[in-house]
Design an enzyme around this catalytic site. Structure first.
Site, PDB file in Angstrom:
ATOM      1  N   TYR A 141       1.129 -29.062  -0.182  1.00  0.00           N
ATOM      2  CA  TYR A 141       1.919 -30.299  -0.154  1.00  0.00           C
ATOM      3  C   TYR A 141       1.272 -31.358  -1.053  1.00  0.00           C
ATOM      4  O   TYR A 141       1.934 -31.966  -1.893  1.00  0.00           O
ATOM      5  CB  TYR A 141       1.976 -30.776   1.297  1.00  0.00           C
ATOM      6  CG  TYR A 141       2.579 -32.138   1.524  1.00  0.00           C
ATOM      7  CD1 TYR A 141       3.934 -32.365   1.352  1.00  0.00           C
ATOM      8  CD2 TYR A 141       1.786 -33.203   1.967  1.00  0.00           C
ATOM      9  CE1 TYR A 141       4.484 -33.605   1.607  1.00  0.00           C
ATOM     10  CE2 TYR A 141       2.329 -34.444   2.219  1.00  0.00           C
ATOM     11  CZ  TYR A 141       3.684 -34.644   2.038  1.00  0.00           C
ATOM     12  OH  TYR A 141       4.227 -35.875   2.281  1.00  0.00           O
ATOM     13  N   LYS A 145       2.514 -33.189  -4.512  1.00  0.00           N
ATOM     14  CA  LYS A 145       2.642 -34.646  -4.659  1.00  0.00           C
ATOM     15  C   LYS A 145       1.888 -35.126  -5.913  1.00  0.00           C
ATOM     16  O   LYS A 145       2.387 -35.977  -6.647  1.00  0.00           O
ATOM     17  CB  LYS A 145       2.120 -35.367  -3.410  1.00  0.00           C
ATOM     18  CG  LYS A 145       3.012 -35.206  -2.185  1.00  0.00           C
ATOM     19  CD  LYS A 145       4.406 -35.748  -2.386  1.00  0.00           C
ATOM     20  CE  LYS A 145       5.266 -35.673  -1.142  1.00  0.00           C
ATOM     21  NZ  LYS A 145       6.679 -35.988  -1.374  1.00  0.00           N
TER      22      LYS A 145
HETATM   23  P1  NAD Z   1      11.349 -34.973   7.032  1.00  0.00           P
HETATM   24  O1  NAD Z   1      10.866 -33.570   7.027  1.00  0.00           O
HETATM   25  O2  NAD Z   1      11.518 -35.672   8.311  1.00  0.00           O
HETATM   26  O3  NAD Z   1      12.740 -35.055   6.251  1.00  0.00           O
HETATM   27  C1  NAD Z   1      13.008 -34.341   5.071  1.00  0.00           C
HETATM   28  C2  NAD Z   1      14.506 -34.110   4.999  1.00  0.00           C
HETATM   29  O4  NAD Z   1      14.785 -33.357   3.814  1.00  0.00           O
HETATM   30  C3  NAD Z   1      15.055 -33.289   6.180  1.00  0.00           C
HETATM   31  O5  NAD Z   1      16.143 -33.958   6.791  1.00  0.00           O
HETATM   32  C4  NAD Z   1      15.498 -31.975   5.540  1.00  0.00           C
HETATM   33  O6  NAD Z   1      16.653 -31.411   6.155  1.00  0.00           O
HETATM   34  C5  NAD Z   1      15.789 -32.421   4.124  1.00  0.00           C
HETATM   35  N1  NAD Z   1      15.745 -31.307   3.172  1.00  0.00           N
HETATM   36  C6  NAD Z   1      14.889 -30.261   3.158  1.00  0.00           C
HETATM   37  N2  NAD Z   1      15.190 -29.433   2.154  1.00  0.00           N
HETATM   38  C7  NAD Z   1      16.247 -29.978   1.503  1.00  0.00           C
HETATM   39  C8  NAD Z   1      17.008 -29.581   0.379  1.00  0.00           C
HETATM   40  N3  NAD Z   1      16.739 -28.449  -0.263  1.00  0.00           N
HETATM   41  N4  NAD Z   1      18.018 -30.379  -0.012  1.00  0.00           N
HETATM   42  C9  NAD Z   1      18.309 -31.518   0.642  1.00  0.00           C
HETATM   43  N5  NAD Z   1      17.615 -31.941   1.723  1.00  0.00           N
HETATM   44  C10 NAD Z   1      16.609 -31.167   2.153  1.00  0.00           C
HETATM   45  O7  NAD Z   1      10.396 -35.807   6.065  1.00  0.00           O
HETATM   46  P2  NAD Z   1      10.081 -37.382   6.096  1.00  0.00           P
HETATM   47  O8  NAD Z   1       8.944 -37.569   6.998  1.00  0.00           O
HETATM   48  O9  NAD Z   1      11.320 -38.151   6.293  1.00  0.00           O
HETATM   49  O10 NAD Z   1       9.518 -37.566   4.614  1.00  0.00           O
HETATM   50  C11 NAD Z   1      10.340 -37.980   3.547  1.00  0.00           C
HETATM   51  C12 NAD Z   1       9.496 -38.023   2.291  1.00  0.00           C
HETATM   52  O11 NAD Z   1       8.397 -38.918   2.480  1.00  0.00           O
HETATM   53  C13 NAD Z   1       8.894 -36.673   1.902  1.00  0.00           C
HETATM   54  O12 NAD Z   1       8.900 -36.536   0.504  1.00  0.00           O
HETATM   55  C14 NAD Z   1       7.486 -36.772   2.398  1.00  0.00           C
HETATM   56  O13 NAD Z   1       6.635 -35.987   1.624  1.00  0.00           O
HETATM   57  C15 NAD Z   1       7.181 -38.245   2.219  1.00  0.00           C
HETATM   58  N6  NAD Z   1       6.126 -38.705   3.132  1.00  0.00           N
HETATM   59  C16 NAD Z   1       6.346 -38.774   4.471  1.00  0.00           C
HETATM   60  C17 NAD Z   1       5.329 -39.209   5.314  1.00  0.00           C
HETATM   61  C18 NAD Z   1       5.534 -39.308   6.809  1.00  0.00           C
HETATM   62  O14 NAD Z   1       4.602 -39.650   7.521  1.00  0.00           O
HETATM   63  N7  NAD Z   1       6.737 -39.066   7.319  1.00  0.00           N
HETATM   64  C19 NAD Z   1       4.088 -39.565   4.779  1.00  0.00           C
HETATM   65  C20 NAD Z   1       3.875 -39.450   3.412  1.00  0.00           C
HETATM   66  C21 NAD Z   1       4.916 -39.044   2.593  1.00  0.00           C
END
Ligand code: NAD
Length: 321
Positions: A141, A145
């Site tokens: 991951y 990034k």
């Molecule tokens: P999450 O896993 O809750 O949500 C990701 C969403 O993407 C899901 O609803 C999933 O169904 C959708 N998805 C997966 N594959 C897909 C595809 N092929 N096409 C379309 N949609 C698809 O993740 P999150 O926590 O909401 O994170 C969102 C972003 O923020 C990510 O890029 C993550 O790396 C980044 N991020 C999150 C956190 C955190 O703490 N939540 C921290 C750092 C970075």
């Protein structure tokens, strides 16, 4: 002036759910198209079922709605990614390239792509991790990034594409469950606490990690995206800080509201990931360039999480009675 038309990819996820709501408040419901690979339980139209690995479907959606900005949130997160590294790499990179290429072809105004504290690894200083330092991530991951950050810089330099990015810390929210990250414990713990259940934590009690409350994460995202282009001097991804705490400190804070709450510690493979991440973040560049300042500390975040989740479970209880 052409009105912004925004596509949110991965809108059903932890961050997407909250971001969509705020973007619609600011831009109007019909100006913000939600999309995800699965349909949400309660679809808030306009919603499109979209697999972002399918570039033709993405192009069609962008044309159909006259999209001018994309928020690309779809990804496989840190802990889940380790269960199938090649799939995580494939999904994270394929969707990223699809978004960047469509943005270049269609000449979108702006793209948002989130990076993460997972971009850092063992060689970066763990306290007050600087904006510019070693990036040797320990997870697939994190590798995706770092690659994404570098490609964002490349597309900006080479094609002038206005891609903006934040290295989110662990995001804490009550709206939806987290999607398989290493900081998920800081959300799960509240769900058990308000239901008066003991919690088993998958990290050691003294694991200090950077976190942010969802309202701050969303405000940072919108402030970054609304900042004048000349202010955006970091074209990889901005460090972003909210607060830092350990599971033991969070437990003690929850116990101020719920004195009978208890936690057991059973560290698993996520401990090694957490140990390679920063403990606190230096976000001076974000403070300087677009005036970032968090509003929630450990005590403010805990209070609102307990209040909102208590209300949520009380409502659920009433419905199922
Ligand atoms: P999450 O896993 O809750 O949500 C990701 C969403 O993407 C899901 O609803 C999933 O169904 C959708 N998805 C997966 N594959 C897909 C595809 N092929 N096409 C379309 N949609 C698809 O993740 P999150 O926590 O909401 O994170 C969102 C972003 O923020 C990510 O890029 C993550 O790396 C980044 N991020 C999150 C956190 C955190 O703490 N939540 C921290 C750092 C970075």
């Amino acid at each position: 002036m052409i009105k912004d038309k925004i596509l949110v990819i991965g809108a059903n996820g932890q961050i997407g759910t909250a971001l969509l709501k705020q973007l619609r408040l600011v831009h109007g419901t019909n100006a913000v198209i939600a999309s995800d690979i699965t349909a949400p339980k309660d679809i808030q139209e306009p919603f499109v079922l979209l697999d972002a690995t399918n570039v033709l479907a993405l192009v069609e959606t962008v044309h159909r709605f006259g999209i001018t900005q994309i928020y690309h949130l779809a990804a496989v997160l840190s802990a889940k990614g380790e269960l199938d590294p090649l799939r995580a790499w494939d999904l994270n990179m394929r969707t990223l390239f699809n978004v960047f290429e469509v943005a270049r072809e269609v000449k979108l105004d702006k793209v948002f792509f989130p990076s993460s504290i997972a971009a850092f690894g063992d060689s970066a200083p763990q306290y007050d991790t600087p904006q510019t330092t070693f990036l040797d991530p320990s997870t697939v991951y994190g590798i995706s990034k770092v690659a994404g950050e570098n490609w964002a810089g490349y597309y900006h330099k080479r094609y002038g594409l206005d891609i903006r990015s934040l290295r989110y810390p662990g995001v804490i929210s009550y709206q939806s469950m987290p999607g398989g990250g290493t900081t998920d414990y800081a959300v799960e713990i509240f769900h058990d606490a308000v239901q008066h259940k003991p919690y088993t934590c998958f990290l050691k009690e003294d694991t200090l990690l950077p976190m942010i409350y969802m309202d701050d994460a969303i405000r940072a995202t919108l402030e970054l995206m609304e900042a004048p282009v000349e202010n955006i001097r970091v074209r990889s991804s901005y460090n972003l800080a909210g607060m830092s705490f350990t599971p033991a400190q969070l437990t003690a804070e929850i116990q101020r509201h719920l004195p009978d709450f208890s936690v057991q510690y059973q560290p698993d493979f996520r401990q090694m990931i957490a140990d390679s991440w920063p403990k606190s973040i230096d976000d001076t560049a974000a403070q300087h360039d677009w005036y970032w300042k968090p509003q929630f500390d450990l005590s403010g975040m805990t209070q609102i999480m307990i209040q909102k989740l208590t209300e949520k479970y009380q409502q659920k209880h009433l419905i199922t009675q």
